[in-house]
Motif scaffolding. Structure first.
Motif, PDB file in Angstrom:
ATOM      1  N   ALA C 159     150.034   1.727 -33.406  1.00 12.97           N
ATOM      2  CA  ALA C 159     151.348   1.273 -33.976  1.00 12.97           C
ATOM      3  C   ALA C 159     152.454   2.463 -33.131  1.00 12.97           C
ATOM      4  O   ALA C 159     153.546   1.517 -32.907  1.00 12.97           O
ATOM      5  N   LEU C 160     152.505   3.490 -33.790  1.00 13.88           N
ATOM      6  CA  LEU C 160     152.731   4.043 -32.953  1.00 13.88           C
ATOM      7  C   LEU C 160     153.000   4.244 -31.115  1.00 13.88           C
ATOM      8  O   LEU C 160     154.408   3.835 -30.563  1.00 13.88           O
ATOM      9  N   ALA C 161     152.523   4.460 -30.678  1.00 11.22           N
ATOM     10  CA  ALA C 161     151.938   3.944 -29.385  1.00 11.22           C
ATOM     11  C   ALA C 161     152.732   2.893 -28.813  1.00 11.22           C
ATOM     12  O   ALA C 161     153.670   2.476 -27.882  1.00 11.22           O
ATOM     13  N   ALA C 162     152.184   1.817 -29.550  1.00 14.26           N
ATOM     14  CA  ALA C 162     153.214   0.378 -29.143  1.00 14.26           C
ATOM     15  C   ALA C 162     154.558   0.593 -29.501  1.00 14.26           C
ATOM     16  O   ALA C 162     154.795  -0.404 -28.215  1.00 14.26           O
ATOM     17  N   ALA C 163     155.207   0.627 -29.511  1.00 10.87           N
ATOM     18  CA  ALA C 163     156.532   1.000 -30.550  1.00 10.87           C
ATOM     19  C   ALA C 163     157.398   1.826 -29.762  1.00 10.87           C
ATOM     20  O   ALA C 163     158.146   1.423 -28.313  1.00 10.87           O
ATOM     21  N   ARG C 164     156.548   2.791 -28.828  1.00 11.83           N
ATOM     22  CA  ARG C 164     156.966   3.068 -27.500  1.00 11.83           C
ATOM     23  C   ARG C 164     157.334   2.737 -26.532  1.00 11.83           C
ATOM     24  O   ARG C 164     157.653   3.156 -25.599  1.00 11.83           O
ATOM     25  N   GLN C 165     156.200   1.765 -26.403  1.00 10.88           N
ATOM     26  CA  GLN C 165     155.872   1.187 -25.617  1.00 10.88           C
ATOM     27  C   GLN C 165     157.197  -0.132 -25.437  1.00 10.88           C
ATOM     28  O   GLN C 165     157.403  -0.453 -24.188  1.00 10.88           O
ATOM     29  N   THR C 166     157.481  -0.817 -26.577  1.00 10.33           N
ATOM     30  CA  THR C 166     158.472  -1.171 -26.189  1.00 10.33           C
ATOM     31  C   THR C 166     160.257  -0.982 -26.575  1.00 10.33           C
ATOM     32  O   THR C 166     160.997  -1.334 -26.616  1.00 10.33           O
ATOM     33  N   GLY C 167     159.856   0.505 -26.951  1.00 10.07           N
ATOM     34  CA  GLY C 167     161.199   0.738 -27.140  1.00 10.07           C
ATOM     35  C   GLY C 167     161.866   0.923 -28.410  1.00 10.07           C
ATOM     36  O   GLY C 167     163.111   1.281 -28.852  1.00 10.07           O
ATOM     37  N   ALA C 168     160.835   0.863 -28.983  1.00  7.97           N
ATOM     38  CA  ALA C 168     161.489   0.230 -31.138  1.00  7.97           C
ATOM     39  C   ALA C 168     160.827   1.917 -31.255  1.00  7.97           C
ATOM     40  O   ALA C 168     161.219   1.318 -32.427  1.00  7.97           O
ATOM     41  N   ALA C 169     160.218   2.237 -30.434  1.00  8.56           N
ATOM     42  CA  ALA C 169     159.948   3.807 -31.764  1.00  8.56           C
ATOM     43  C   ALA C 169     161.207   5.186 -31.441  1.00  8.56           C
ATOM     44  O   ALA C 169     162.029   4.135 -29.980  1.00  8.56           O
ATOM     45  N   ARG C 170     161.293   5.580 -32.422  1.00  2.90           N
ATOM     46  CA  ARG C 170     162.584   6.053 -32.396  1.00  2.90           C
ATOM     47  C   ARG C 170     162.626   7.575 -30.961  1.00  2.90           C
ATOM     48  O   ARG C 170     161.761   7.765 -30.884  1.00  2.90           O
ATOM     49  N   ARG C 171     163.835   7.687 -30.667  1.00  3.47           N
ATOM     50  CA  ARG C 171     163.624   8.513 -29.344  1.00  3.47           C
ATOM     51  C   ARG C 171     163.987   9.494 -29.450  1.00  3.47           C
ATOM     52  O   ARG C 171     164.470   9.716 -30.758  1.00  3.47           O
TER      53      ARG C 171
END
Lengths: 274, 755, 171
Positions: C159-171
């Motif tokens: 989920a974190l990896a996918a969120a990173r791709q879409t920019g949803a992950a915390r930077r």
């Protein structure tokens, strides 16, 4: 997993819904999001003969700014309430608590009106409504009436709503100060609270709602009085279990629930007054 | 370069991710009847009458059966157990637990079947129920009066009164290893149809061949008339090790009616029908020197078998083998009795008898360390079986194959930052923080492939170069297709994509022991390995004939998957060519079949460190870190092995903190769905820190041990010990599992009261 | 008694006459024959039956089919139809970022919770304010999806990896 058979109606107006309720009496049940009712029906713990689906009545979906009150339409989902800018700004306790009910999928479907009308003492929102000193608006064949939150819950899963009344909106007074405290102890994140406490600042003192400390959602009146009389929060919190009648079940004994009520009330107050 | 040991992504994933698996309930069967069961609502009672009238007349109902209609002999318990305690397929005269099937309904739709079941009225004469195993042992209430006892299986003997003589420190503790619900996400499901006079049976099982054997035996059918297929299986965890009475009855119904029949239970039904796990009451006594040397250990257990003599009753046999764990203890005693109670029968659940042994010794060691005033890490280190002494035979007579316990232990402590954790704990204690830190250790050794019996493996090369692998074990999530392909690819030098792995079909795979007891890799993987080696050898001889050379001069270039004469790599024979040549020259496919004989069990081991935070006011415990260092010999695919550890750790932590299947004193189940039973979720767990040490075994050609259950076995006592450790300075010496907020709060309060 | 219903499933209208008590999950599985959506409990606890209703995750065991009438429902089969059924490796490359992340992070074992998990995460990521999803938010966001195999470790990683791709992950 499969509910007992029932009839299904989807009225196109509130009047029509009320008409159906009036006609069919106790064998009819309102269906909104269905997240209190359908789980019971799947286990056949509830077997209504008629479901009146009001889930698409747009007239019950709103969040309205009325100055010192925010009116929230009954069909507003927990998810919408948790993200709604006006609520987050004026009554952050409501949106924060709505954002912690159940799980995301439940919040996408479950409605604030359904949660309050179901009248479960273990639900979070009724306690918020009590702490805020809010009310609900019900509408029936004889028109509308407003019921103060502390007169709404009458007994185990029993409310002041008549069989032919629909809960139309929640009326949330804007608190004196946006700071609040919300503390709940759960076994797992998705579970109902074993015990919970909600503290909202008032002009003087605070409003306190307790979750799962009796057969109905409760106000911690003794704590509110103590605070209004000037007692420090930690001292006032010691009275949190006064007037409560917690049940004993798999998760906690009455004694432990009383202890938790005191601890969680103190913590909620500490946060509200931090 | 070898493919083994690499993080190869699973070949089976894309299907599951795009359209989902094909589980038993997903298999299309034209015109199937749907079954439902009427279950006992009483824990113990005589059936006075079963009123079927309304059900029979209900719309869509085709047939209703009770015990009298079946004409099937009751099921005898397995050999070691009390043979008086036979189980009828539907309750006959007496019900022995809530949920026991009494009647079976067949209807044209699932809804009609469920509606009709609701309409059946059963009248009972209630009998006193016995729920507490200690009371069951006393025998005041007997489940089988004709047996004269509730004891199913007895492994007890005379206690040695001198066992602890000379010990400077002796501690005793009662430990409840509570009853759990295994909860595979896919509940039980079965489908059966008659195809050309044979019974075809779809099973959600860990072993299709075992299901076939039991169907044959229960229904009186010859093996050639039964075909069992296990498609994708949505988890098993031991509890789908063999068919349940409901499944056998679905097979019976298909024969009886001549129509296809299917059944998928609901979760609420599953909580009362799929076997439960653990359920031991343990009494431990441990003794040794003040300086921390453990000299003697006694484990006495009472195993709750539930209402019938199922697999759970025999599991103390495995507990017994692992009694002293990783420690070199001179005097060890084990006693056990398995008793019937009016509850759901117990079966294997991830670890099956071994987690209970580890939980007992690892709590005991912590109790001993606390009594001696020593650091539990130092006590462990001082008592490990030394690396040099393997193979090592314990005082229980178990022969451990290989081990380096201290190495895994040291790595775990280093990863955890053990000393810094202790310092942080001390600071919080000094400050009297509300939130206290607990550090729990568990060093475990377990036994994999504990039961005798070999495994079938076969490899065939098709003329198009495709390689077909057949295996007698089958997955319910473990990733057999990927792992077996890797083993074959390594030997044969063919790409993974060219390999197809077939399992779970008794018409295609002649024999199989299934997946359980962490046996798959070391037996099934070894069988496939051996078959691949044999195929390479056959191919070499074929290539020699084709290339007109001496077989000894033929080499297989594994990087290309081509055979050639040593020194002349330009002229080659491919697998496809040889597959075709075999058919042509010998009239049979290029293939090898093998039965890998059980070469003795293996003994994986490791150390887990759990770090918990406890809110001392509310009693709420949070697992904040979990470090797992496991040694399962040679690791074939770290990705898959880690996955096994992760899942095991979560289940093990869940036992320590959350999960318990609860009955009231009348035998009414109180945790009958996933709202009431605290199946652990992502929100209650941290990410895990895992590592492997690799101490190979010589008991199979892969050098591998099982990894499926280690996570569960190592984690529970680590988390449990961490809970007690967090409260040790408050005077708490033990808290039973699961460490619920109220239990923790009471333990603190009682310790304060005692102080 | 019965109802005539039409639901748009993965972009395709499916019409049928069903009993009033038909749950959405039964409509999907038994009427439309889409077996990717699984049932794991009967108390709205496990999330195996999660689908997207008008783009948002819901538990299809806790909706009547009638409540979804006329609305858009996406099941696992419809999340990335161009990725095929898993049999063609080239097509599988076109899986949705969450599906790909599950594969790359070994986020599934027995696969039973997987369709619901994937759709729950797809919704979670879609709804998140950019740059806000961290491990804690993901774990809490998955509180209604149970898995017995993975211990959630690799699901959270996926989920974190996918969120990173879409920019949803915390930077």
């Amino acid at each position: 997993m499969i509910p007992a058979p029932f009839e299904y109606a989807r009225p196109s107006s509130l009047e029509e819904a009320i008409g159906l309720l009036a006609e069919r009496g106790e064998e009819a049940k309102l269906l909104a999001g269905g997240h209190s009712l359908l789980p019971l029906m799947k286990l056949r713990l509830a077997t209504p003969a008629l479901l009146v689906d009001i889930g698409r009545l747009e007239e019950l979906c709103y969040v309205r700014d009325e100055g010192d009150v925010v009116a929230v339409g009954a069909l507003t989902t927990h998810d919408t309430a948790s993200r709604h800018e006006l609520l987050r700004q004026k009554i952050p306790v409501f949106s924060a608590v709505a954002g912690q009910i159940g799980d995301p999928q439940v919040r996408h479907r479950g409605t604030v009106g359904g949660s309050v009308a179901h009248g479960d003492a273990a639900s979070d929102l009724p306690a918020v409504l009590l702490a805020l000193g809010g009310s609900v608006v019900a509408v029936g064949p004889d028109g509308r009436r407003e019921i103060p939150a502390d007169q709404f819950h009458l007994g185990f899963l029993e409310t002041a709503l008549a069989e032919d009344e629909v809960l139309l909106e929640l009326r949330l007074p804007v608190p004196a100060h946006p700071a609040y405290g919300f503390e709940k102890l759960t076994k797992r994140a998705q579970d109902w609270a074993i015990v919970g406490a909600v503290a909202v600042r008032r002009e003087e003192g605070a409003g306190l709602g307790l979750i799962n400390m009796a057969s109905v959602p409760l106000r911690a009146a003794a704590v509110e009085e103590a605070l209004a009389a000037g007692a420090p929060p930690a001292e006032a919190a010691e009275r949190a279990d006064e007037g409560t009648e917690p049940a004993g079940d798999l998760n906690a004994s009455p004694e432990f629930r009383r202890h938790l009520a005191r601890v969680l009330t103190r913590r909620a107050l500490e946060k509200a007054f931090a | 370069m070898s493919i083994l040991g690499n993080r190869v992504l699973r070949r089976e994933d894309p299907k599951f991710l795009t359209v989902g698996g094909t589980y038993v309930g997903d298999i299309p069967i034209e015109g199937a009847l749907h079954a439902s069961f009427v279950r006992s609502s009483l824990a113990h009672g005589r059936i006075e009458s079963v009123d079927l009238e309304e059900a029979v007349a209900a719309p869509g109902v085709v047939a209703v059966y009770t015990a009298a209609d079946l004409g099937l002999a009751p099921l005898a318990p397995m050999g070691l157990l009390n043979q008086e305690m036979k189980r009828p397929l539907l309750a006959e005269g007496v019900v022995r637990y809530v949920g026991e099937p009494i009647a079976l309904i067949l209807a044209e739709s699932p809804a009609a079947a469920v509606d009709a079941a609701e309409a059946v009225i059963v009248d009972y004469e209630p009998l006193e129920a016995v729920v507490d195993p200690s009371q069951a042992l006393e025998g005041g209430v007997l489940l089988f009066p004709e047996a004269g006892t509730n004891v199913v299986f007895d492994l007890s003997s005379e206690e040695d009164p001198e066992l602890f003589s000379g010990c400077e420190v002796v501690v005793s503790q009662r430990i409840v290893n509570q009853r759990l619900a295994p909860c595979p996400l896919e509940v039980r499901s079965a489908a059966a149809e008659m195809v050309e006079g044979r019974l075809r049976f779809y099973a959600s099982t860990q072993g299709a061949h075992g299901v076939k054997d039991e169907l044959c035996s229960a229904l009186g059918l010859p093996p050639e008339q039964v075909h069992v297929i296990s498609p994708d299986v949505g988890g098993g965890f031991g509890a789908k090790g063999g068919p349940y009475v409901e499944e056998l009855l679905i097979g019976w119904c298909a024969r009886e009616t001549g129509r296809p029949v299917r059944w998928t239970e609901s979760r609420s039904e599953s909580m009362l029908g799929l076997g439960h796990g653990r359920a031991q009451i343990q009494q431990v006594t441990i003794g040794g020197t003040r300086s921390g040397r453990i000299e003697a250990y006694r484990l006495s257990i009472l195993q709750d078998s539930g209402g019938y003599a199922d697999v759970g009753a025999v599991l103390p046999f495995l507990t017994r083998q692992m009694t002293p764990g990783v420690y070199d203890i001179e005097r060890v005693e084990f006693h056990s009795r398995s008793v019937l109670t009016n509850t759901m029968p117990t079966v294997a659940y991830r670890g099956a008898g071994r987690p209970e042994a580890t939980a007992a010794i690892e709590r005991a060691v912590d109790c001993f360390a606390a009594a001696a005033g020593l650091d539990p890490a130092e006590v462990r280190r001082a008592n490990f079986i030394p690396k040099a002494s393997f193979p090592h035979t314990t005082a229980m007579g178990t022969e451990y194959d290989s081990g380096d316990y201290e190495k895994a232990f040291d790595l775990a402590l280093e990863m955890a930052g053990y000393d810094e954790l202790r310092a942080e704990q001390e600071r919080r204690r000094q400050r009297g923080d509300r939130c206290q830190l607990g550090i729990g250790l568990s060093s475990y050794v377990e036994i994999t492939a504990p039961v005798s019996g070999g495994e079938f493996g076969a490899v065939e090369v098709r003329p198009d170069g495709k390689v077909i692998v057949r295996t007698g074990t089958s997955p319910h999530g473990q990733g057999h297709a990927t792992a077996w392909s890797m083993i074959v690819a390594e030997q044969m030098g063919v790409p993974l994509e060219q390999i197809e792995v077939i399992h779970g079909d008794t018409d295609i795979v002649p024999r199989g022991g299934g997946t359980g007891g962490s046996r798959s890799l070391q037996l099934g993987g070894s069988a496939v390995h051996k078959a691949a080696v044999d195929v390479v050898e056959r191919a070499r001889r074929l290539a020699a004939d084709e290339l007109e050379a001496n077989p000894d001069d033929i080499v297989l270039d594994r990087s290309l998957g081509l055979f050639h004469v040593a020194g002349t790599p330009a002229i080659t024979k491919s697998w496809a060519e040889l597959g075709a040549a075999s058919l042509e020259r010998e009239g049979e496919p290029l293939a090898a079949e093998t039965d890998f004989e059980h070469p003795g069990s293996t003994f994986p081991f490791g150390t887990h460190v759990a770090v918990v935070e406890i809110d001392t006011e509310t009693g709420q415990t949070r697992l904040v870190r979990h470090i797992a260092v496991d040694d399962a010999g040679r690791i074939m695919n770290p990705l898959l092995a880690e996955g096994q550890v992760h899942g095991g750790v979560a289940q093990g932590a869940a036992q320590a903190l959350l999960e318990e299947f609860v009955y009231d004193t009348e035998g009414n189940p109180l945790t009958t769905n996933l709202a009431d039973y605290s199946f652990i979720s992502a929100a209650e767990l941290p990410s895990f820190e895992t590592a492997f040490t690799e101490t190979p075994t010589s008991r199979n050609p892969l050098g591998s041990k099982g990894i499926g259950e280690s996570g569960t076995i190592g984690s529970t006592p680590a988390v449990h010990n961490a809970v007690v450790d967090a409260l040790a300075h408050l005077g708490v010496r033990h808290v039973d599992m699961p460490a619920t907020p109220e239990r923790v709060w009471r333990a603190i309060r009682e310790a304060k009261g005692a102080a | 008694m019965s109802l005539e219903l039409e639901i748009t499933l993965n972009g395709k209208k499916v019409a049928a006459e069903v009993e009033e008590r038909t749950l959405l999950v039964h409509f999907i599985r038994d009427v439309a024959g889409l077996k990717g959506t699984n049932i794991g409990c009967d108390t709205t606890s496990c999330g195996a039956c999660t689908v997207l209703l008008d783009g948002r995750s819901v538990k299809s065991c806790t909706l009547l089919a009638a409540q979804a009438e006329g609305r858009q429902v996406t099941t696992i089969e419809g999340l990335s139809p161009e990725a095929g059924d898993g049999s063609d490796p080239a097509a599988s490359e076109r899986m949705h970022p969450v599906q790909r992340a599950f594969h790359e992070n070994h986020g599934l074992q027995c696969g039973y919770c997987t369709p619901g998990m994937v759709l729950a995460i797809a919704s979670l990521i879609d709804e998140a304010e950019p740059g806000t999803l961290d491990e804690e938010a993901i774990r809490l966001g998955l509180e209604g999806n149970l898995c017995r195999c993975t211990g959630y470790h690799n699901i959270v990683a996926a989920a974190l990896a996918a969120a990173r791709q879409t920019g949803a992950a915390r930077r």
